[in-house]
Design an enzyme around this catalytic site. Structure first.
Site, mmCIF file in Angstrom:
data_model
loop_
_atom_site.group_PDB
_atom_site.id
_atom_site.type_symbol
_atom_site.label_atom_id
_atom_site.label_comp_id
_atom_site.label_asym_id
_atom_site.label_seq_id
_atom_site.Cartn_x
_atom_site.Cartn_y
_atom_site.Cartn_z
ATOM 1 N N ARG A 59 43.168 52.941 53.177
ATOM 2 C CA ARG A 59 42.782 52.765 51.770
ATOM 3 C C ARG A 59 43.955 52.249 50.934
ATOM 4 N NH1 ARG A 59 41.212 56.828 47.168
ATOM 5 N NH2 ARG A 59 39.767 55.553 45.959
ATOM 6 N N HIS A 63 43.890 49.043 48.480
ATOM 7 C CA HIS A 63 44.256 49.108 47.060
ATOM 8 C C HIS A 63 45.506 48.290 46.754
ATOM 9 C CE1 HIS A 63 41.654 52.697 45.539
ATOM 10 N NE2 HIS A 63 41.020 51.977 46.417
ATOM 11 N N ASP A 64 46.319 48.036 47.766
ATOM 12 C CA ASP A 64 47.447 47.120 47.586
ATOM 13 C C ASP A 64 46.938 45.683 47.476
ATOM 14 O OD1 ASP A 64 50.032 46.101 47.459
ATOM 15 O OD2 ASP A 64 50.250 46.020 49.653
ATOM 16 N N GLY A 69 47.612 40.801 45.287
ATOM 17 C CA GLY A 69 47.788 40.489 46.711
ATOM 18 C C GLY A 69 48.489 41.603 47.466
ATOM 19 N N ASP A 71 51.259 43.070 48.569
ATOM 20 C CA ASP A 71 52.682 42.925 48.250
ATOM 21 C C ASP A 71 53.379 44.270 48.072
ATOM 22 O OD1 ASP A 71 51.527 43.809 45.930
ATOM 23 O OD2 ASP A 71 52.380 42.255 44.632
ATOM 24 N N SER A 73 52.736 46.536 46.023
ATOM 25 C CA SER A 73 52.847 46.956 44.615
ATOM 26 C C SER A 73 52.297 48.366 44.400
ATOM 27 C CB SER A 73 52.145 45.961 43.688
ATOM 28 O OG SER A 73 50.775 45.835 44.004
ATOM 29 N N ASN A 91 42.991 55.120 41.367
ATOM 30 C CA ASN A 91 44.080 55.644 42.196
ATOM 31 C C ASN A 91 44.485 57.070 41.848
ATOM 32 O OD1 ASN A 91 44.294 53.204 43.565
ATOM 33 N ND2 ASN A 91 45.943 52.414 42.238
ATOM 34 N N PRO A 160 37.042 48.017 42.933
ATOM 35 C CA PRO A 160 35.646 48.402 42.685
ATOM 36 C C PRO A 160 35.536 49.906 42.437
ATOM 37 C CG PRO A 160 35.991 47.966 45.027
ATOM 38 C CD PRO A 160 37.274 47.628 44.332
ATOM 39 N N HIS A 190 34.394 53.406 55.290
ATOM 40 C CA HIS A 190 33.898 54.717 54.846
ATOM 41 C C HIS A 190 33.239 55.479 56.000
ATOM 42 C CE1 HIS A 190 33.817 53.473 50.295
ATOM 43 N NE2 HIS A 190 35.037 53.587 50.780
ATOM 44 N N THR A 191 33.570 55.125 57.204
ATOM 45 C CA THR A 191 33.183 55.892 58.389
ATOM 46 C C THR A 191 34.120 57.072 58.622
ATOM 47 O OG1 THR A 191 32.836 55.781 60.784
ATOM 48 C CG2 THR A 191 34.558 54.387 59.910
ATOM 49 N N THR A 245 30.100 61.866 61.917
ATOM 50 C CA THR A 245 31.358 61.898 62.689
ATOM 51 C C THR A 245 32.510 61.656 61.707
ATOM 52 O OG1 THR A 245 30.970 59.547 63.200
ATOM 53 C CG2 THR A 245 30.409 61.124 64.929
ATOM 54 N N ASP A 250 33.586 54.626 63.752
ATOM 55 C CA ASP A 250 32.446 54.116 64.532
ATOM 56 C C ASP A 250 31.463 53.457 63.567
ATOM 57 O OD1 ASP A 250 31.164 56.206 63.199
ATOM 58 O OD2 ASP A 250 31.352 57.571 64.906
HETATM 59 C C1 HEM Z 1 33.280 48.320 48.414
HETATM 60 C C2 HEM Z 1 33.824 48.967 47.404
HETATM 61 C C3 HEM Z 1 34.499 50.300 47.548
HETATM 62 C C4 HEM Z 1 34.358 51.342 46.707
HETATM 63 C C5 HEM Z 1 33.526 51.382 45.445
HETATM 64 C C6 HEM Z 1 35.157 52.423 47.227
HETATM 65 C C7 HEM Z 1 35.295 53.653 46.617
HETATM 66 C C8 HEM Z 1 35.911 54.740 47.196
HETATM 67 C C9 HEM Z 1 35.966 56.046 46.611
HETATM 68 C C10 HEM Z 1 35.383 56.427 45.254
HETATM 69 C C11 HEM Z 1 36.599 56.878 47.480
HETATM 70 C C12 HEM Z 1 36.871 58.373 47.312
HETATM 71 C C13 HEM Z 1 38.082 58.590 46.438
HETATM 72 C C14 HEM Z 1 38.249 60.038 46.020
HETATM 73 O O1 HEM Z 1 37.281 60.802 46.031
HETATM 74 O O2 HEM Z 1 39.396 60.424 45.674
HETATM 75 C C15 HEM Z 1 36.952 56.082 48.618
HETATM 76 C C16 HEM Z 1 37.587 56.573 49.730
HETATM 77 C C17 HEM Z 1 37.944 55.785 50.800
HETATM 78 N N1 HEM Z 1 37.838 54.416 50.876
HETATM 79 FE FE1 HEM Z 1 36.750 53.229 49.676
HETATM 80 N N2 HEM Z 1 35.756 52.023 48.383
HETATM 81 C C18 HEM Z 1 35.393 50.728 48.622
HETATM 82 C C19 HEM Z 1 35.832 49.930 49.650
HETATM 83 C C20 HEM Z 1 36.737 50.340 50.608
HETATM 84 C C21 HEM Z 1 37.405 49.464 51.534
HETATM 85 C C22 HEM Z 1 37.276 47.938 51.535
HETATM 86 C C23 HEM Z 1 38.177 50.250 52.334
HETATM 87 C C24 HEM Z 1 39.106 49.861 53.453
HETATM 88 C C25 HEM Z 1 38.980 48.762 54.165
HETATM 89 C C26 HEM Z 1 37.965 51.620 51.926
HETATM 90 C C27 HEM Z 1 38.490 52.729 52.529
HETATM 91 C C28 HEM Z 1 38.335 54.024 52.081
HETATM 92 C C29 HEM Z 1 38.730 55.182 52.846
HETATM 93 C C30 HEM Z 1 39.240 55.181 54.282
HETATM 94 C C31 HEM Z 1 38.519 56.291 52.036
HETATM 95 C C32 HEM Z 1 38.859 57.757 52.341
HETATM 96 C C33 HEM Z 1 40.315 57.974 51.937
HETATM 97 C C34 HEM Z 1 40.867 59.374 52.152
HETATM 98 O O3 HEM Z 1 40.220 60.230 52.763
HETATM 99 O O4 HEM Z 1 42.011 59.605 51.700
HETATM 100 N N3 HEM Z 1 37.112 51.625 50.853
HETATM 101 N N4 HEM Z 1 36.533 54.800 48.418
#
Ligand code: HEM
Ligand SMILES: *[C@@H]1O[C@H](CO)[C@@H](O)[C@H](O)[C@H]1NC(C)=O
Ligand SMILES: *[C@@H]1O[C@H](CO)[C@@H](O)[C@H](O)[C@H]1NC(C)=O
Ligand SMILES: *[C@@H]1O[C@H](CO)[C@@H](O)[C@H](O)[C@H]1NC(C)=O
Ligand SMILES: *[C@@H]1O[C@H](CO)[C@@H](O)[C@H](O)[C@H]1NC(C)=O
Ligand SMILES: *[C@@H]1O[C@H](CO)[C@@H](O)[C@H](O)[C@H]1NC(C)=O
Ligand SMILES: *[C@@H]1O[C@H](CO)[C@@H](O)[C@H](O)[C@H]1NC(C)=O
Length: 326
Positions: A59, A63-64, A69, A71, A73, A91, A160, A190-191, A245, A250
């Protein structure tokens, strides 16, 4: 120009022309040949005491890359010249894993001082985290350099949110050169990992002022989520993004969406927005884990290519939290 001459010119430009900012997989082959195994080793160790850390690290790379880009940051703390991105809405009290990034940096500075950028550490850590959790491997492209600036306003506007419409999220991906296929594949991250109640409680009790829950939420799953996130309860309780899981990389994320078990509104929209082009992609990834893995790896490379600093731009930070000398 004749074809052979054109080919020769193109080849010459590719081999000797001015750097066009291209990353490549062998960037550290002579200067830090063990970089991947060093990064992987630190993460493997961290996973022993924190099953979530791989998710947190990928993540950070996301977010970077979406802000100025890829970088590094996102890693910068406040200083006289920096307004940290860590305080931006998406963040704050949410992104984590900085200690592990620092441990990786320390290990790399011991092995190959001044060589590996913090931006590249995030890209390598993302791949290691996915593959250590059962997901695909890929050749990470390298050669990014670190920024000397951060962009908090950009973090607020470019990332987003889980409450946005599919068309808004699509637009944010498009703004950084990522298409619908990338959006669906990368959402598959989000798996694994966790989300706080505050990121989806709006779906559980009074969705959009209807007095009812989000109609696209599976009623069995709804009951489980209401137990974890009661009305007037703690908004920071953690929930698995993938209830089936939780720590494995997966394609269950996509079967969850088919079962109306996407945790965030932004997840479920990929499958439940009528007529959306994302639906067939979700079905494709749900049916074939290898199709998902292939697309995920390709889309991670696309995301990792967002506006890197290369050549003599930026710097190699000694401490990922601070600009050199700053
Ligand atoms: C498509 C738009 C996306 C939205 C709206 C979104 C939103 C979120 C939100 C709200 C959380 C939970 C944050 C929290 O409760 O503190 C989250 C967690 C996470 N996001 Fe996304 N996300 C998106 C795309 C992505 C992408 C592109 C990736 C990586 C390629 C990603 C990887 C993750 C991961 C792995 C977690 C869990 C992090 C942890 O347990 O510390 N997300 N995301
Ligand atoms: C990788 O990129 C660096 C910097 O642009 C360059 O010096 C190196 O030759 C490239 N390696 C390959 C195999 O293209
Ligand atoms: C790379 O790591 C191996 C063991 O993992 C070690 O034997 C070797 O010395 C390391 N090479 C460098 C250049 O650090
Ligand atoms: C960072 O600086 C900004 C602007 O001065 C301030 O609003 C914020 O609270 C600071 N954050 C931290 C974590 O110190
Ligand atoms: C979508 O984006 C538009 C324009 O930026 C904004 O006004 C609107 O509030 C956004 N919609 C959602 C649901 O976030
Ligand atoms: C939550 O708090 C509000 C007032 O703050 C109250 O009206 C409501 O009944 C509470 N709901 C529950 C389920 O406790
Ligand atoms: C709700 O989830 C269960 C699995 O927990 C599934 O069997 C069922 O088909 C889902 N219902 C809907 C309407 O998607």
């Amino acid at each position: 120009m004749s074809t052979p001459v054109l080919v020769a010119v193109v080849l010459f430009m590719a081999m000797f022309g001015p750097s066009n900012g291209q990353l490549n997989a062998t960037f550290y082959a002579s200067t830090c040949p063990n970089v991947s195994s060093i990064v992987r080793g630190v993460i493997q160790n961290a996973l022993q005491s924190d099953a979530r850390i791989g998710a947190s690290l990928i993540r950070l790379h996301f977010h970077d890359c979406f802000v100025n880009g890829c970088d590094g940051s996102v890693l910068l703390d406040n200083s006289s010249s920096i307004v940290t991105e860590k305080d931006a809405g998406p963040n704050v009290n949410s992104i984590r894993g900085f200690n592990v990034v620092d441990n990786i940096k320390t290990a790399l500075e011991n092995s190959c001082p001044g060589i590996v950028s913090c931006a590249d550490i995030l890209a390598i850590a993302a791949e290691a985290s996915v593959s250590l959790s059962g997901g695909p491997t890929w050749n990470v492209l390298l050669g990014r350099r670190d920024s000397t600036t951060a962009n908090r306003a950009g973090a607020n506007s470019n990332l987003p949110t889980p409450f946005e419409s599919l068309s808004n999220i699509t637009a944010k991906f498009s703004a950084v050169g990522l298409n619908t296929n990338d959006l669906v594949a990368l959402s598959g991250a989000h798996t694994f990992g966790r989300g706080q109640c505050l990121t989806f409680i709006s779906r559980l009790y009074n969705f959009s002022g209807t007095g009812n829950p989000d109609p696209t939420l599976n009623t069995t799953y709804l009951a489980t989520l209401r137990q974890s996130c009661p009305q007037n309860g703690s908004l920071t309780t953690l929930n698995n993004l993938d209830p089936t899981t939780p720590d494995t990389f997966d394609n269950n994320y996509y079967t969850n969406l088919q079962n109306n078990q996407g945790l965030f509104q932004s997840d479920q929209e990929l499958f439940s927005t009528s007529g959306a082009p994302t639906i067939t992609i979700v079905n494709n990834f749900a049916a074939s884990q290898s199709a998902f893995f292939q697309s995920f790896a390709a889309s991670m490379i696309n995301m990792g290519n967002i506006s890197p600093l290369t050549g003599s731009n930026g710097q190699i930070r000694t401490d990922c939290k601070r600009v050199n000398g700053g």
